[in-house]
Design a protein around this motif. Structure first.
Motif, PDB file in Angstrom:
ATOM      1  N   UNK A  48      23.436  44.506  45.240  1.00  0.00           N
ATOM      2  CA  UNK A  48      22.409  45.135  44.409  1.00  0.00           C
ATOM      3  C   UNK A  48      21.206  44.204  44.228  1.00  0.00           C
ATOM      4  N   UNK A  49      20.012  44.780  44.147  1.00  0.00           N
ATOM      5  CA  UNK A  49      18.812  43.951  43.992  1.00  0.00           C
ATOM      6  C   UNK A  49      18.654  43.345  42.594  1.00  0.00           C
ATOM      7  N   UNK A  50      19.370  43.848  41.617  1.00  0.00           N
ATOM      8  CA  UNK A  50      19.212  43.328  40.254  1.00  0.00           C
ATOM      9  C   UNK A  50      20.163  42.181  39.919  1.00  0.00           C
ATOM     10  N   UNK A  51      20.999  41.778  40.875  1.00  0.00           N
ATOM     11  CA  UNK A  51      21.936  40.678  40.665  1.00  0.00           C
ATOM     12  C   UNK A  51      21.168  39.356  40.730  1.00  0.00           C
ATOM     13  N   UNK A  52      21.448  38.471  39.784  1.00  0.00           N
ATOM     14  CA  UNK A  52      20.792  37.158  39.785  1.00  0.00           C
ATOM     15  C   UNK A  52      21.802  36.080  40.179  1.00  0.00           C
ATOM     16  N   UNK A  53      21.312  34.936  40.633  1.00  0.00           N
ATOM     17  CA  UNK A  53      22.230  33.831  40.930  1.00  0.00           C
ATOM     18  C   UNK A  53      23.070  33.439  39.709  1.00  0.00           C
ATOM     19  N   UNK A  54      22.474  33.462  38.542  1.00  0.00           N
ATOM     20  CA  UNK A  54      23.211  33.134  37.320  1.00  0.00           C
ATOM     21  C   UNK A  54      24.320  34.147  37.081  1.00  0.00           C
ATOM     22  N   UNK A  55      24.055  35.429  37.343  1.00  0.00           N
ATOM     23  CA  UNK A  55      25.101  36.453  37.218  1.00  0.00           C
ATOM     24  C   UNK A  55      26.304  36.091  38.078  1.00  0.00           C
ATOM     25  N   UNK A  56      26.040  35.736  39.312  1.00  0.00           N
ATOM     26  CA  UNK A  56      27.111  35.438  40.259  1.00  0.00           C
ATOM     27  C   UNK A  56      27.914  34.220  39.802  1.00  0.00           C
ATOM     28  N   UNK A  57      27.224  33.180  39.359  1.00  0.00           N
ATOM     29  CA  UNK A  57      27.928  31.978  38.895  1.00  0.00           C
ATOM     30  C   UNK A  57      28.783  32.280  37.665  1.00  0.00           C
ATOM     31  N   UNK A  58      28.243  33.040  36.746  1.00  0.00           N
ATOM     32  CA  UNK A  58      29.004  33.382  35.544  1.00  0.00           C
ATOM     33  C   UNK A  58      30.204  34.258  35.867  1.00  0.00           C
ATOM     34  N   UNK A  59      30.009  35.229  36.752  1.00  0.00           N
ATOM     35  CA  UNK A  59      31.111  36.119  37.118  1.00  0.00           C
ATOM     36  C   UNK A  59      32.236  35.362  37.831  1.00  0.00           C
ATOM     37  N   UNK A  60      31.866  34.441  38.716  1.00  0.00           N
ATOM     38  CA  UNK A  60      32.891  33.636  39.395  1.00  0.00           C
ATOM     39  C   UNK A  60      33.643  32.774  38.386  1.00  0.00           C
ATOM     40  N   UNK A  61      32.917  32.208  37.456  1.00  0.00           N
ATOM     41  CA  UNK A  61      33.564  31.417  36.406  1.00  0.00           C
ATOM     42  C   UNK A  61      34.519  32.300  35.606  1.00  0.00           C
ATOM     43  N   UNK A  62      34.097  33.520  35.315  1.00  0.00           N
ATOM     44  CA  UNK A  62      34.937  34.453  34.576  1.00  0.00           C
ATOM     45  C   UNK A  62      36.234  34.769  35.312  1.00  0.00           C
ATOM     46  N   UNK A  63      36.148  34.971  36.622  1.00  0.00           N
ATOM     47  CA  UNK A  63      37.348  35.232  37.417  1.00  0.00           C
ATOM     48  C   UNK A  63      38.262  34.010  37.377  1.00  0.00           C
ATOM     49  N   UNK A  64      37.685  32.827  37.490  1.00  0.00           N
ATOM     50  CA  UNK A  64      38.500  31.598  37.457  1.00  0.00           C
ATOM     51  C   UNK A  64      39.214  31.452  36.118  1.00  0.00           C
ATOM     52  N   UNK A  65      38.512  31.694  35.032  1.00  0.00           N
ATOM     53  CA  UNK A  65      39.124  31.580  33.705  1.00  0.00           C
ATOM     54  C   UNK A  65      40.200  32.656  33.529  1.00  0.00           C
ATOM     55  N   UNK A  66      39.888  33.878  33.959  1.00  0.00           N
ATOM     56  CA  UNK A  66      40.825  34.990  33.787  1.00  0.00           C
ATOM     57  C   UNK A  66      42.111  34.797  34.583  1.00  0.00           C
ATOM     58  N   UNK A  67      42.042  34.053  35.664  1.00  0.00           N
ATOM     59  CA  UNK A  67      43.220  33.894  36.512  1.00  0.00           C
ATOM     60  C   UNK A  67      43.855  32.509  36.389  1.00  0.00           C
ATOM     61  N   UNK A  68      43.436  31.756  35.396  1.00  0.00           N
ATOM     62  CA  UNK A  68      43.983  30.414  35.217  1.00  0.00           C
ATOM     63  C   UNK A  68      45.512  30.436  35.112  1.00  0.00           C
ATOM     64  N   UNK A  69      46.043  31.401  34.397  1.00  0.00           N
ATOM     65  CA  UNK A  69      47.493  31.501  34.239  1.00  0.00           C
ATOM     66  C   UNK A  69      48.100  32.599  35.110  1.00  0.00           C
ATOM     67  N   UNK A  70      47.263  33.222  35.928  1.00  0.00           N
ATOM     68  CA  UNK A  70      47.735  34.265  36.845  1.00  0.00           C
ATOM     69  C   UNK A  70      46.990  34.113  38.176  1.00  0.00           C
ATOM     70  N   UNK A  71      47.170  32.984  38.870  1.00  0.00           N
ATOM     71  CA  UNK A  71      46.388  32.702  40.075  1.00  0.00           C
ATOM     72  C   UNK A  71      46.550  33.734  41.185  1.00  0.00           C
ATOM     73  N   UNK A  72      47.659  34.446  41.199  1.00  0.00           N
ATOM     74  CA  UNK A  72      47.854  35.463  42.231  1.00  0.00           C
ATOM     75  C   UNK A  72      46.890  36.636  42.087  1.00  0.00           C
ATOM     76  N   UNK A  73      46.258  36.757  40.924  1.00  0.00           N
ATOM     77  CA  UNK A  73      45.307  37.849  40.687  1.00  0.00           C
ATOM     78  C   UNK A  73      43.890  37.518  41.132  1.00  0.00           C
TER      79      UNK A  73
END
Length: 178
Positions: free
Chosen positions: A139-164
């Motif tokens: 999407x054209x409205x995605x920013x680099x900061x969005x991507x970095x934050x979202x990746x961080x969110x996935x990492x935090x969310x899967x800290x105790x469930x790495x298979x996800x």
């Protein structure tokens, strides 16, 4: 820096990276010196504090991760480079969480190290995001900061469930595509 001093510095940083990954950022500095094949005095000449060593390791990690973004853009299509780099981002955030937390705890947000890491990583994200947008892959409205934050969110969310992690990254990518 003399060649032997440079080699000692690089060996200390590489060893510290390994030891911090294995034992966390509170690992004994004497263990790092011993594994690097140098005396404690050599370690403390290069890194007078634990924080200085943590900063050097973290800067190296950010430099490597950022360089990887540009390499992926050379080797793959923008869409494939984005997917690969986001996966590396999530892996990095998951594996280096303790190191990043230690750095944030000891480094002032106004420091040169913090600014350098932030700018370097954001510039790499901008390169990947911009190329993917130009290719119509996200999407054209995605920013680099969005991507970095979202990746961080996935990492935090899967800290105790790495298979996800892969599944959540797939959901993230679907959202970026719109």
């Amino acid at each position: 820096m003399r060649a032997d001093a440079r080699r000692n510095y690089e060996r200390l940083v590489a060893t510290a990276r390994d030891v911090f990954t294995e034992q966390g950022p509170d690992a004994p500095l004497d263990d790092i010196a011993r594994r690097a094949g140098v005396g404690p005095g050599t370690l403390y000449r290069h890194f007078p504090t634990r924080e200085a060593l943590v900063e050097a390791v973290y800067r190296g990690e950010i430099a490597d991760l950022s360089a990887r973004a540009y390499q992926l853009l050379e080797d793959f299509s923008p869409a494939d480079a984005l997917v690969a780099w986001l996966a590396e981002q999530v892996r990095f955030a998951t594996l280096k969480r303790g190191l990043a937390a230690t750095l944030k705890a000891v480094v002032d947000r106004d420091s040169e190290t913090f600014a350098w890491c932030h700018t370097t990583l954001r510039d790499a994200a901008a390169a990947v995001v911009t190329r993917a947008q130009e290719a119509g892959a996200i999407r054209p409205d995605v920013t680099p900061t969005d991507v970095l934050r979202l990746c961080h969110g996935v990492a935090v969310a899967t800290e105790h469930a790495p298979d996800d992690a892969d599944r959540l990254l797939s959901v993230l990518l679907d959202g970026l595509r719109g």
